[in-house]
Design an enzyme around this catalytic site. Structure first.
Site, PDB file in Angstrom:
ATOM      1  N   SER A  30       5.189  11.492   9.553  1.00 57.16           N
ATOM      2  CA  SER A  30       4.602  10.968  10.787  1.00 57.16           C
ATOM      3  C   SER A  30       5.666  10.294  11.633  1.00 57.16           C
ATOM      4  O   SER A  30       6.625   9.704  11.111  1.00 57.16           O
ATOM      5  CB  SER A  30       3.527   9.944  10.412  1.00 57.16           C
ATOM      6  N   TYR A  54       0.997   2.102   5.358  1.00 58.65           N
ATOM      7  CA  TYR A  54       0.783   3.544   5.512  1.00 58.65           C
ATOM      8  C   TYR A  54       2.096   4.238   5.897  1.00 58.65           C
ATOM      9  O   TYR A  54       2.511   5.215   5.270  1.00 58.65           O
ATOM     10  CB  TYR A  54      -0.290   3.823   6.578  1.00 58.65           C
ATOM     11  N   LYS A  95       4.810   7.057   3.881  1.00 57.39           N
ATOM     12  CA  LYS A  95       5.378   8.297   4.442  1.00 57.39           C
ATOM     13  C   LYS A  95       6.892   8.305   4.264  1.00 57.39           C
ATOM     14  O   LYS A  95       7.475   9.293   3.825  1.00 57.39           O
ATOM     15  CB  LYS A  95       5.016   8.421   5.925  1.00 57.39           C
TER      16      LYS A  95
END
Ligand code: NAD
Ligand code: WQD
Length: 344
Positions: free
Chosen positions: A129, A153, A157
């Site tokens: 992302s 989060y 990644k």
């Protein structure tokens, strides 16, 4: 030529579109999904669009007790590679429940890596992302920009990207591509599959779409005094079908480059649009009013971010093709035809 692909998280928003593209070019697909944030109905509709069948293993990749079953199913499928999209993705939730985010996202990635290793298929395309980038990078953002994710989060990644790089360093048979998505929106032009968020949407497009269809009263626009052309936040929205094609391009690149190692590649259009521009485009595409009000800035938001997508063009020959109008028209068709998502 890579032709047997495991799609972990294949029933989800992006995964279902990746499956359509894989099936359309004749690849065989095994979806591994626990349906924790998706519905089997999405896969039924993928099969309907493609006119072909998908193999399915319903399993939680993050659950060690299911590893044996997963390894056996993956080995029996004899894959050439995998696309890894399975994981938790709500930024706010990750701040409140970091342990769960690290446990699920990291364990799921490691479990898939082990299953692929055991099956001798050491090729993986990973859903990363733009959220891995720091706040202070100049636009357009290149892959060598500083990474500094602002929440758990985003850190999952970045850590998974690093794990895949370490694997490729340790064993050159591993080839990995970390696809750094910008803002995926839109839906398949058939209107049969699309994004189906649980509860109140966090993201702009699902919120606009639910407002247009009458499920929400009005959109709240977070911030009107950013240093952007109209004061609202600017993002690089990318049509989910363009994004899905990017996964095929990455798989083909890895198949054709024995010494690929682990690479980071942006998937974006290279063009930013403001919240007000997105609202206006959606109103035009849908013919509906999108009532909105201004609200304070959302913590953690940056003013403006858009991709430099030239590495994907250079390495894969991939470029986003669809316009903001296409994104809105397709997102709207999905929302209008399925006002309650897959739940009806
Ligand atoms: P999604 O939630 O619709 O899809 C994820 C899928 O993985 C779902 O079908 C879910 O049931 C499945 N899943 C989750 N945990 C699992 C587990 N432990 N075992 C097996 N299956 C599991 O999300 P999406 O929007 O399609 O995103 C796909 C991936 O792309 C995610 O990893 C997400 O972090 C990443 N990503 C998404 C965006 C975005 O804006 N949508 C942007 C950048 C990156
Ligand atoms: C876009 C713009 C908001 C909702 C998020 C994740 C990121 C990635 C993609 C997974 C911003 C504004 C939004 C609303 C608004 N996901 N907005 N009202 O924040 O760029 O990225 O999704 O990796 O990690 O953080 O996308 O769609 O939430 O917001 O005004 O109700 O719309 O402030 O300017 P974002 P978004």
């Amino acid at each position: 030529m890579t032709d047997r692909i495991v799609v972990a998280g294949g029933a989800g928003y992006i995964g279902s579109h990746v499956c359509v593209e894989l099936l359309a070019v004749g690849k065989e697909v095994l979806v591994v999904d626990d349906f924790s944030n998706s519905s089997p109905e999405a896969l039924a509709r993928v099969e309907e669009i493609a006119g072909r069948k998908i193999a399915l293993l319903e399993a939680d990749l993050a659950d060690a007790a299911q590893a044996e079953k997963i390894n056996a199913a993956v080995a029996a499928f004899r894959p050439d590679g995998a696309v890894h999209l399975a994981g938790l993705k709500a930024v706010g939730e990750s701040v409140a429940e970091p342990e769960r985010y690290y446990r699920v996202n990291i364990n799921a990635a490691l479990a898939l890596v082990r299953a692929l290793d055991a099956a001798g298929a050491r090729r993986i395309v990973f859903s990363s992302s733009a959220t891995v980038y720091g706040e202070a990078n100049p636009n357009p953002v290149r892959e060598d920009a500083a990474t500094a994710p602002a929440n758990p989060y985003g850190r999952t990644k970045l850590f998974i990207e690093e794990i895949l790089k370490d694997l490729a360093r340790a064993d050159p048979r591993w080839r990995a591509c970390n696809l750094r998505y910008f803002n995926p929106v839109g839906a398949h032009p058939s209107g049969r599959i699309g994004e189906d968020p649980e509860g109140v949407p966090n993201n702009l497009f699902p919120f606009i779409a639910q407002t247009a269809v009458g499920r929400r009263e009005k959109l709240r626009i977070f911030g009107k005094d950013y240093p952007t052309r109209d004061g609202t936040g600017v993002r690089d929205y990318i049509h989910v079908c363009d994004l899905a094609r990017g996964h095929l391009a990455a798989l083909d690149y890895l198949a054709g480059h024995e010494d690929a190692g682990a690479i980071d590649v942006n998937l974006g259009t290279g063009v930013g649009y403001s919240v007000l521009e997105a609202v206006e485009a959606f109103a035009r595409a849908s013919g509906r009013d999108i009532p909105y009000e201004f609200a304070p800035r959302r913590p953690g938001d940056v003013a403006e971010i858009y991709a430099d997508p030239s590495r994907a063009a250079r390495l894969f020959g991939w470029k986003a093709q669809k316009t903001l109008a296409d994104m809105c028209a397709d997102h709207w068709r999905w929302q209008r035809d399925n006002p309650d998502g897959y739940r009806r």
